[in-house]
Motif scaffolding. Structure first.
Motif, PDB file in Angstrom:
ATOM      1  N   ALA A   1      -6.883  -2.548  15.670  1.00 29.56           N
ATOM      2  CA  ALA A   1      -7.192  -3.750  16.447  1.00 29.56           C
ATOM      3  C   ALA A   1      -6.103  -4.031  17.477  1.00 29.56           C
ATOM      4  CB  ALA A   1      -7.376  -4.950  15.520  1.00 29.56           C
ATOM      5  N   ALA A   2      -4.850  -3.897  17.073  1.00 29.06           N
ATOM      6  CA  ALA A   2      -3.742  -4.137  17.998  1.00 29.06           C
ATOM      7  C   ALA A   2      -3.774  -3.126  19.144  1.00 29.06           C
ATOM      8  CB  ALA A   2      -2.414  -4.066  17.259  1.00 29.06           C
ATOM      9  N   ALA A   3      -4.073  -1.880  18.830  1.00 28.55           N
ATOM     10  CA  ALA A   3      -4.129  -0.844  19.869  1.00 28.55           C
ATOM     11  C   ALA A   3      -5.291  -1.093  20.828  1.00 28.55           C
ATOM     12  CB  ALA A   3      -4.250   0.531  19.224  1.00 28.55           C
ATOM     13  N   LEU A   4      -6.427  -1.513  20.304  1.00 26.52           N
ATOM     14  CA  LEU A   4      -7.594  -1.786  21.147  1.00 26.52           C
ATOM     15  C   LEU A   4      -7.358  -2.970  22.078  1.00 26.52           C
ATOM     16  CD1 LEU A   4     -10.459  -1.247  18.560  1.00 26.52           C
ATOM     17  CD2 LEU A   4     -10.000   0.163  20.582  1.00 26.52           C
ATOM     18  N   GLU A   5      -6.572  -3.928  21.625  1.00 28.12           N
ATOM     19  CA  GLU A   5      -6.303  -5.123  22.420  1.00 28.12           C
ATOM     20  C   GLU A   5      -5.089  -4.972  23.322  1.00 28.12           C
ATOM     21  OE1 GLU A   5      -6.172  -8.506  19.810  1.00 28.12           O
ATOM     22  OE2 GLU A   5      -8.196  -8.122  19.074  1.00 28.12           O
ATOM     23  N   GLY A   6      -4.306  -3.912  23.111  1.00 30.25           N
ATOM     24  CA  GLY A   6      -3.095  -3.707  23.900  1.00 30.25           C
ATOM     25  C   GLY A   6      -3.391  -3.247  25.311  1.00 30.25           C
ATOM     26  N   ARG A   7      -2.348  -3.229  26.101  1.00 27.82           N
ATOM     27  CA  ARG A   7      -2.486  -2.827  27.503  1.00 27.82           C
ATOM     28  C   ARG A   7      -2.256  -1.340  27.702  1.00 27.82           C
ATOM     29  NH1 ARG A   7       0.012  -7.453  31.340  1.00 27.82           N
ATOM     30  NH2 ARG A   7      -1.274  -9.138  30.552  1.00 27.82           N
ATOM     31  N   ALA A   8      -1.276  -0.799  27.029  1.00 28.24           N
ATOM     32  CA  ALA A   8      -0.958   0.615  27.216  1.00 28.24           C
ATOM     33  C   ALA A   8      -0.565   1.217  25.874  1.00 28.24           C
ATOM     34  CB  ALA A   8       0.176   0.773  28.211  1.00 28.24           C
ATOM     35  N   PRO A   9      -1.114   2.332  25.568  1.00 29.29           N
ATOM     36  CA  PRO A   9      -2.141   3.046  26.316  1.00 29.29           C
ATOM     37  C   PRO A   9      -3.503   2.393  26.110  1.00 29.29           C
ATOM     38  CG  PRO A   9      -1.769   4.169  24.251  1.00 29.29           C
ATOM     39  CD  PRO A   9      -0.777   3.025  24.316  1.00 29.29           C
ATOM     40  N   VAL A  10      -4.444   2.758  26.953  1.00 25.68           N
ATOM     41  CA  VAL A  10      -5.822   2.320  26.767  1.00 25.68           C
ATOM     42  C   VAL A  10      -6.372   3.107  25.581  1.00 25.68           C
ATOM     43  CG1 VAL A  10      -8.120   2.262  27.787  1.00 25.68           C
ATOM     44  CG2 VAL A  10      -6.102   1.792  29.205  1.00 25.68           C
ATOM     45  N   VAL A  11      -6.942   2.403  24.621  1.00 22.23           N
ATOM     46  CA  VAL A  11      -7.472   3.036  23.410  1.00 22.23           C
ATOM     47  C   VAL A  11      -8.957   2.747  23.315  1.00 22.23           C
ATOM     48  CG1 VAL A  11      -7.380   3.068  20.878  1.00 22.23           C
ATOM     49  CG2 VAL A  11      -5.264   2.870  22.199  1.00 22.23           C
ATOM     50  N   GLY A  12      -9.729   3.783  22.994  1.00 22.13           N
ATOM     51  CA  GLY A  12     -11.162   3.622  22.825  1.00 22.13           C
ATOM     52  C   GLY A  12     -11.654   4.373  21.606  1.00 22.13           C
ATOM     53  N   VAL A  13     -12.663   3.828  20.969  1.00 18.82           N
ATOM     54  CA  VAL A  13     -13.311   4.471  19.824  1.00 18.82           C
ATOM     55  C   VAL A  13     -14.677   4.947  20.300  1.00 18.82           C
ATOM     56  CG1 VAL A  13     -14.170   4.161  17.471  1.00 18.82           C
ATOM     57  CG2 VAL A  13     -12.074   2.992  18.199  1.00 18.82           C
ATOM     58  N   ILE A  14     -14.937   6.238  20.096  1.00 16.62           N
ATOM     59  CA  ILE A  14     -16.181   6.835  20.572  1.00 16.62           C
ATOM     60  C   ILE A  14     -16.913   7.498  19.408  1.00 16.62           C
ATOM     61  CG2 ILE A  14     -15.249   7.203  22.885  1.00 16.62           C
ATOM     62  CD1 ILE A  14     -14.972  10.192  22.092  1.00 16.62           C
ATOM     63  N   PRO A  15     -18.223   7.695  19.527  1.00 16.01           N
ATOM     64  CA  PRO A  15     -18.941   8.397  18.465  1.00 16.01           C
ATOM     65  C   PRO A  15     -18.564   9.873  18.469  1.00 16.01           C
ATOM     66  CG  PRO A  15     -20.435   7.843  20.250  1.00 16.01           C
ATOM     67  CD  PRO A  15     -19.108   7.228  20.585  1.00 16.01           C
ATOM     68  N   ASP A  16     -18.607  10.499  17.279  1.00 11.29           N
ATOM     69  CA  ASP A  16     -18.399  11.937  17.253  1.00 11.29           C
ATOM     70  C   ASP A  16     -19.711  12.614  17.613  1.00 11.29           C
ATOM     71  OD1 ASP A  16     -19.907  12.803  14.747  1.00 11.29           O
ATOM     72  OD2 ASP A  16     -18.550  11.317  13.887  1.00 11.29           O
ATOM     73  N   ILE A  17     -19.672  13.906  17.833  1.00  6.43           N
ATOM     74  CA  ILE A  17     -20.851  14.616  18.312  1.00  6.43           C
ATOM     75  C   ILE A  17     -22.022  14.535  17.345  1.00  6.43           C
ATOM     76  CG2 ILE A  17     -20.311  16.906  17.419  1.00  6.43           C
ATOM     77  CD1 ILE A  17     -21.084  17.865  20.341  1.00  6.43           C
ATOM     78  N   GLU A  18     -21.740  14.405  16.046  1.00  2.00           N
ATOM     79  CA  GLU A  18     -22.801  14.313  15.050  1.00  2.00           C
ATOM     80  C   GLU A  18     -23.186  12.871  14.726  1.00  2.00           C
ATOM     81  OE1 GLU A  18     -21.590  16.675  11.733  1.00  2.00           O
ATOM     82  OE2 GLU A  18     -21.618  18.526  12.900  1.00  2.00           O
ATOM     83  N   GLU A  19     -22.521  11.917  15.385  1.00  2.00           N
ATOM     84  CA  GLU A  19     -22.769  10.484  15.196  1.00  2.00           C
ATOM     85  C   GLU A  19     -22.771  10.077  13.719  1.00  2.00           C
ATOM     86  OE1 GLU A  19     -26.274   9.550  17.513  1.00  2.00           O
ATOM     87  OE2 GLU A  19     -25.061   9.485  19.338  1.00  2.00           O
ATOM     88  N   ARG A  20     -21.749  10.546  12.993  1.00  4.41           N
ATOM     89  CA  ARG A  20     -21.629  10.202  11.577  1.00  4.41           C
ATOM     90  C   ARG A  20     -21.247   8.742  11.388  1.00  4.41           C
ATOM     91  NH1 ARG A  20     -18.222  15.518  10.519  1.00  4.41           N
ATOM     92  NH2 ARG A  20     -17.278  14.614  12.345  1.00  4.41           N
ATOM     93  N   SER A  21     -20.516   8.207  12.341  1.00  3.63           N
ATOM     94  CA  SER A  21     -20.151   6.788  12.320  1.00  3.63           C
ATOM     95  C   SER A  21     -20.454   6.221  13.696  1.00  3.63           C
ATOM     96  CB  SER A  21     -18.664   6.604  12.020  1.00  3.63           C
ATOM     97  OG  SER A  21     -18.352   7.048  10.724  1.00  3.63           O
ATOM     98  N   ILE A  22     -20.869   4.999  13.731  1.00  2.00           N
ATOM     99  CA  ILE A  22     -21.215   4.357  14.995  1.00  2.00           C
ATOM    100  C   ILE A  22     -19.975   3.664  15.560  1.00  2.00           C
ATOM    101  CG2 ILE A  22     -22.702   2.648  16.102  1.00  2.00           C
ATOM    102  CD1 ILE A  22     -24.135   5.141  14.963  1.00  2.00           C
ATOM    103  N   ALA A  23     -19.691   3.914  16.825  1.00  3.96           N
ATOM    104  CA  ALA A  23     -18.575   3.254  17.497  1.00  3.96           C
ATOM    105  C   ALA A  23     -18.930   1.786  17.718  1.00  3.96           C
ATOM    106  CB  ALA A  23     -18.288   3.930  18.835  1.00  3.96           C
ATOM    107  N   PRO A  24     -17.925   0.919  17.741  1.00  3.21           N
ATOM    108  CA  PRO A  24     -18.211  -0.498  17.987  1.00  3.21           C
ATOM    109  C   PRO A  24     -18.750  -0.698  19.396  1.00  3.21           C
ATOM    110  CG  PRO A  24     -15.850  -0.084  18.028  1.00  3.21           C
ATOM    111  CD  PRO A  24     -16.504   1.192  17.591  1.00  3.21           C
ATOM    112  N   ASP A  25     -19.434  -1.802  19.595  1.00  4.92           N
ATOM    113  CA  ASP A  25     -19.953  -2.150  20.914  1.00  4.92           C
ATOM    114  C   ASP A  25     -18.763  -2.538  21.784  1.00  4.92           C
ATOM    115  OD1 ASP A  25     -21.011  -3.360  23.173  1.00  4.92           O
ATOM    116  OD2 ASP A  25     -22.548  -4.469  22.063  1.00  4.92           O
ATOM    117  N   LEU A  26     -18.342  -1.621  22.657  1.00  2.02           N
ATOM    118  CA  LEU A  26     -17.147  -1.853  23.453  1.00  2.02           C
ATOM    119  C   LEU A  26     -17.325  -3.009  24.430  1.00  2.02           C
ATOM    120  CD1 LEU A  26     -15.986   1.805  24.147  1.00  2.02           C
ATOM    121  CD2 LEU A  26     -15.168   0.210  22.419  1.00  2.02           C
TER     122      LEU A  26
END
Length: 93
Positions: free
Chosen positions: A56-81
């Motif tokens: 959460a701290a990394a996602l809300e921080g300024r640097a670096p930009v952090v993002g959570v993406i789905p993997d190719i098999e979509e085993r877990s759903i990424a949050p609604d960015l």
């Protein structure tokens, strides 16, 4: 980027540096990536192995930009960015 081997293959073709890790190695890889990169992407499947407060701290921080993406098999759903960005900015629809 921090990903599984299959997801990593496509991103390597695009020229990204990818760290392929097992669940137990996610935290050190994430910390290394945050120290050395301006953009850090982690698959949703592997992001589950990071402490929630750290992610959460990394996602809300300024640097670096952090993002959570789905993997190719979509085993877990990424949050609604978009929703997360609106929440962080205090903007509601």
């Amino acid at each position: 980027m921090i990903a599984d081997e299959i997801t990593a293959a496509g991103f390597r073709l695009a020229g990204l540096r990818v760290l392929v890790v097992e669940p137990g190695g996610v935290q050190p890889a994430f910390d290394e990536a945050c120290r050395s990169a301006s953009l850090v992407l982690v698959t949703a499947e592997l992001a589950r192995y990071l402490p929630r407060a750290r992610l959460a701290a990394a996602l809300e921080g300024r640097a670096p930009v952090v993002g959570v993406i789905p993997d190719i098999e979509e085993r877990s759903i990424a949050p609604d960015l978009g929703a997360e960005l609106r929440r962080v900015l205090g903007v509601s629809e």
